[in-house]
Structure formats: C-alpha cells, structure tokens
Design a protein around this motif. Structure first.
Motif, PDB file in Angstrom:
ATOM      1  N   ARG A 203       1.165  -1.681  -0.148  1.00 32.11           N
ATOM      2  CA  ARG A 203       0.431   0.643  -0.043  1.00 32.11           C
ATOM      3  C   ARG A 203       1.065   1.063   0.266  1.00 32.11           C
ATOM      4  O   ARG A 203       0.349   2.523   0.006  1.00 32.11           O
ATOM      5  N   ASP A 214      -1.269   4.159  -1.532  1.00 36.96           N
ATOM      6  CA  ASP A 214      -2.547   3.565  -2.169  1.00 36.96           C
ATOM      7  C   ASP A 214      -3.067   4.920  -2.348  1.00 36.96           C
ATOM      8  O   ASP A 214      -3.095   5.668  -1.034  1.00 36.96           O
ATOM      9  N   MET A 217      -5.739   6.097   1.290  1.00 35.16           N
ATOM     10  CA  MET A 217      -4.865   6.103   2.274  1.00 35.16           C
ATOM     11  C   MET A 217      -4.407   7.895   2.799  1.00 35.16           C
ATOM     12  O   MET A 217      -4.225   8.410   1.804  1.00 35.16           O
ATOM     13  N   GLN A 218      -4.476   8.352   3.546  1.00 34.35           N
ATOM     14  CA  GLN A 218      -4.615   9.700   4.393  1.00 34.35           C
ATOM     15  C   GLN A 218      -2.837   9.741   4.005  1.00 34.35           C
ATOM     16  O   GLN A 218      -2.282   8.809   3.998  1.00 34.35           O
ATOM     17  N   ALA A 222       0.143   8.161   5.935  1.00 35.48           N
ATOM     18  CA  ALA A 222       0.832   7.161   4.665  1.00 35.48           C
ATOM     19  C   ALA A 222       2.122   6.999   4.628  1.00 35.48           C
ATOM     20  O   ALA A 222       3.235   7.178   4.933  1.00 35.48           O
ATOM     21  N   GLY A 260      -9.794   7.093   6.236  1.00 36.09           N
ATOM     22  CA  GLY A 260      -8.627   6.426   5.813  1.00 36.09           C
ATOM     23  C   GLY A 260      -6.952   6.515   6.364  1.00 36.09           C
ATOM     24  O   GLY A 260      -5.480   6.547   5.897  1.00 36.09           O
ATOM     25  N   LYS A 261      -6.721   5.899   7.727  1.00 36.57           N
ATOM     26  CA  LYS A 261      -5.679   5.208   8.210  1.00 36.57           C
ATOM     27  C   LYS A 261      -5.420   3.895   8.845  1.00 36.57           C
ATOM     28  O   LYS A 261      -5.465   3.401  10.247  1.00 36.57           O
ATOM     29  N   SER A 262      -6.010   3.307   7.682  1.00 36.07           N
ATOM     30  CA  SER A 262      -6.235   1.161   8.063  1.00 36.07           C
ATOM     31  C   SER A 262      -4.522   0.885   7.368  1.00 36.07           C
ATOM     32  O   SER A 262      -4.050   1.892   6.607  1.00 36.07           O
ATOM     33  N   SER A 265      -4.631  -3.967   2.955  1.00 37.44           N
ATOM     34  CA  SER A 265      -6.080  -3.527   2.825  1.00 37.44           C
ATOM     35  C   SER A 265      -6.994  -4.274   3.167  1.00 37.44           C
ATOM     36  O   SER A 265      -7.788  -3.752   2.389  1.00 37.44           O
ATOM     37  N   GLN A 268      -9.186  -1.366   4.496  1.00 37.35           N
ATOM     38  CA  GLN A 268      -9.303  -0.833   2.951  1.00 37.35           C
ATOM     39  C   GLN A 268     -10.980  -1.225   2.844  1.00 37.35           C
ATOM     40  O   GLN A 268     -11.455  -0.565   1.936  1.00 37.35           O
TER      41      GLN A 268
END
Length: 318
Positions: A203, A214, A217-218, A222, A260-262, A265, A268
């Motif tokens: 990611r 990705d 993703m924030q 990231a 967006g902080k997972s 994949s 998400q």
C-alpha cells in the motif's frame, strides 16, 4: 428449479453441520470435572500481560489462525517434526508468539484436572481473557472442543491475507460458515496489535503504475508509514501498530478506517461495498454495538470444531 432446490439443500446441510458443531459445546462443560479451570487460565493470562503488553493481541490472533484452518482444534500449537512442518511454521504464522502462555495455563490446569481440559479450549478461553483484560467485553465461552492430530504448514495458505480484497474475504469467511457481518465484527480485533512492514508494503510502495501510495490512504498517515518502512527496509521488526490504542480493546480501529488510516488492504476493503461500509460506520459510532457484534461473531467462529482428543502437552500429539 432443480438447481435452486440443490442450492437450498446444500445450504441446509451446511447450516445443519454448523448447528451440530455448536451443539457439541457447552458453557458449563467443565463445571463438574474442572470447575476452577477458567479462573486459573485467566490468572495465567493476566500474569503474562503484566510482563508483556503484546500478549493479548498474540493470543487473539493465534485463536483466529487456529480456527480458520481445521476448526478450533489447537493444531496451531503443534510443533513441527522431522517428518512434518506444522502450521506454526507456515509463512503467515511465523510471527505468532506467546505460545508459552498456553503452555503455562495447560500445566496448571493439568495439575488440577489431569487429561480433562483441551488445549483448544484453553486457547479459546485465553483469547476471551485477552479481550476482556484489555478493556473489551467478556462472554461465556462454549467449551468441549477437542484437540486435533493434524497440523500442516501448507494449510496456512487458507488463511485470509492482509492483501485480500472484499471478494476474497467474503469467500474465505463464507467457506467457514461466517457472514459478512462476522467479517466486519471480527476485523475489529485489529484494534489490538502490531503489523510488520511486509504486511502493508503493497500500500505504501509501488501501489500501481500510476502511484506509489494507495490513494485511499490519508497522506500524512502514509508518509509516517513510509518513514518507518522505507522501500529497502532492513530493520527486522519494523512496522506499525494496528490502531492508535493498540493495547486497548475499543472501536478506534473503525474510526481510523473511516479517516483513511487503516493498515492492511483487507481493512480498507471493508469500505468498498455498501453493506460492510455501513457496519464500519455503525461500529465507529457505537462501541457498545461493536462489542455486542464482536462477541456474537467470536462465539460463532470459536464454535467451529474438529479435534479428536485432549492432549497432555499442547505441542505434541498424544
């Protein structure tokens, strides 16, 4: 019509099979034969936690990985031999740890009630304690599992991977009689623990031909992961916690997922279809509803049985 009837029959047989498995277990299974077993196991888990804050996540993950191969039969605890590479040495399980906690609990229980309490039950009860002692819910664990005799590293390929998309996750869970609701609830177990760089490298580096990261993703999140896990990472145990409160069982995982902080994949992916996204939003809003769903799904998952005996040593077949 014939095809529909065949499908209905197949589903009925599947549900009957699951029901039969569940009915072999009982919350008061050891009331007469080993009434103090649960309290002893809880004490062992609590002591281990006081020395190592990673123990709860390890026990919860261990139980999940056990149940997803041959049912909850403690096959993940068996050691490899000269003739067989066991599950614990399969690639997805290399990072499993805290097996000593189960060994210690088994030793104390055996001293009280020789040959009565299975390793599979000890693992299921330890996973419950891991959640409860981390601030999460508790529940009455159905007991009566038996320990399996087969453990093969190659079978760990059946475990859902952190890179899975929503279709792969759905297939993996449905093969075990678990629903999409169970998928979202059990994913909340990611509120505890740590992920190595290799499990989310896809990611943050070379995501696709258009971008390295990705886009779901924030950005600052990231960037923080990329700094901890550079593309040519040489730090053996580098990685990131699975949520911002990684030693507390709460619903922060779902809140971060919506931001967006997972990490994975597979996390998400829960936002990619309406049904699972709605559940993520519900659990992010209500800790109570998450805990209720988690307990229900844990009991369902841990009631998939498949063993034959009660091992005296959790690491070897009797």
């Amino acid at each position: 019509m014939a095809a529909a009837w065949s499908l209905a029959l197949a589903l009925s047989l599947l549900l009957l099979s699951i029901s039969t498995l569940v009915n072999t277990l009982s919350t008061n299974y050891y009331d007469q034969t080993c009434p103090k077993a649960e309290s002893v196991i809880t004490s062992v888990v609590k002591k281990a936690m006081s020395n190592d804050k990673t123990v709860p996540a390890a026990l919860l993950r261990m139980h999940f990985h056990d149940c997803f191969i041959r049912g909850c039969d403690a096959s993940v605890l068996l050691n490899s031999t000269s003739k067989n590479q066991a599950e614990k040495d399969g690639p997805p399980n290399i990072s499993l740890h805290a097996f000593y906690v189960i060994d210690n609990a088994k030793k104390e229980v055996e001293a009280m009630c020789p040959g009565v309490v299975s390793c599979a039950d000890i693992l299921a009860l330890s996973a419950k304690d891991a959640v409860a002692l981390s601030g999460g819910p508790t529940w009455n664990v159905p007991k009566g599992r038996k320990d399996g005799r087969i453990s093969k590293a190659i079978d760990t390929r059946q475990l859902p991977a952190p890179t899975f998309n929503i279709s792969q996750l759905q297939q993996s869970f449905s093969q075990r009689g678990l629903s999409m609701d169970d998928l979202v609830a059990l994913s909340g177990g990611h509120t505890l623990g740590f992920a190595h760089c290799s499990s989310f490298q896809n990611r943050i580096h070379n995501f696709n031909t258009q971008t390295n990261v990705d886009p779901s993703m924030q950005h600052s999140f990231a960037d923080s992961l990329r700094s901890v896990c550079p593309i040519h990472n040489k730090v053996k145990n580098a990685g990131a916690t699975l949520d911002s409160t990684s030693t507390t069982f709460d619903n922060a995982y779902y809140k971060l997922l919506l931001q967006g902080k997972s990490i994975f994949s597979s996390d998400q992916a829960l936002l990619n279809i309406a049904r699972t996204k709605a559940l993520v939003s519900k659990f992010a809003t209500s800790q109570e509803e998450f805990e209720e769903a988690f307990v229900k799904s844990m009991i369902k998952m841990s009631s998939i049985t498949g063993g034959q005996e009660v091992r005296l040593n959790c690491r070897v077949v009797r």
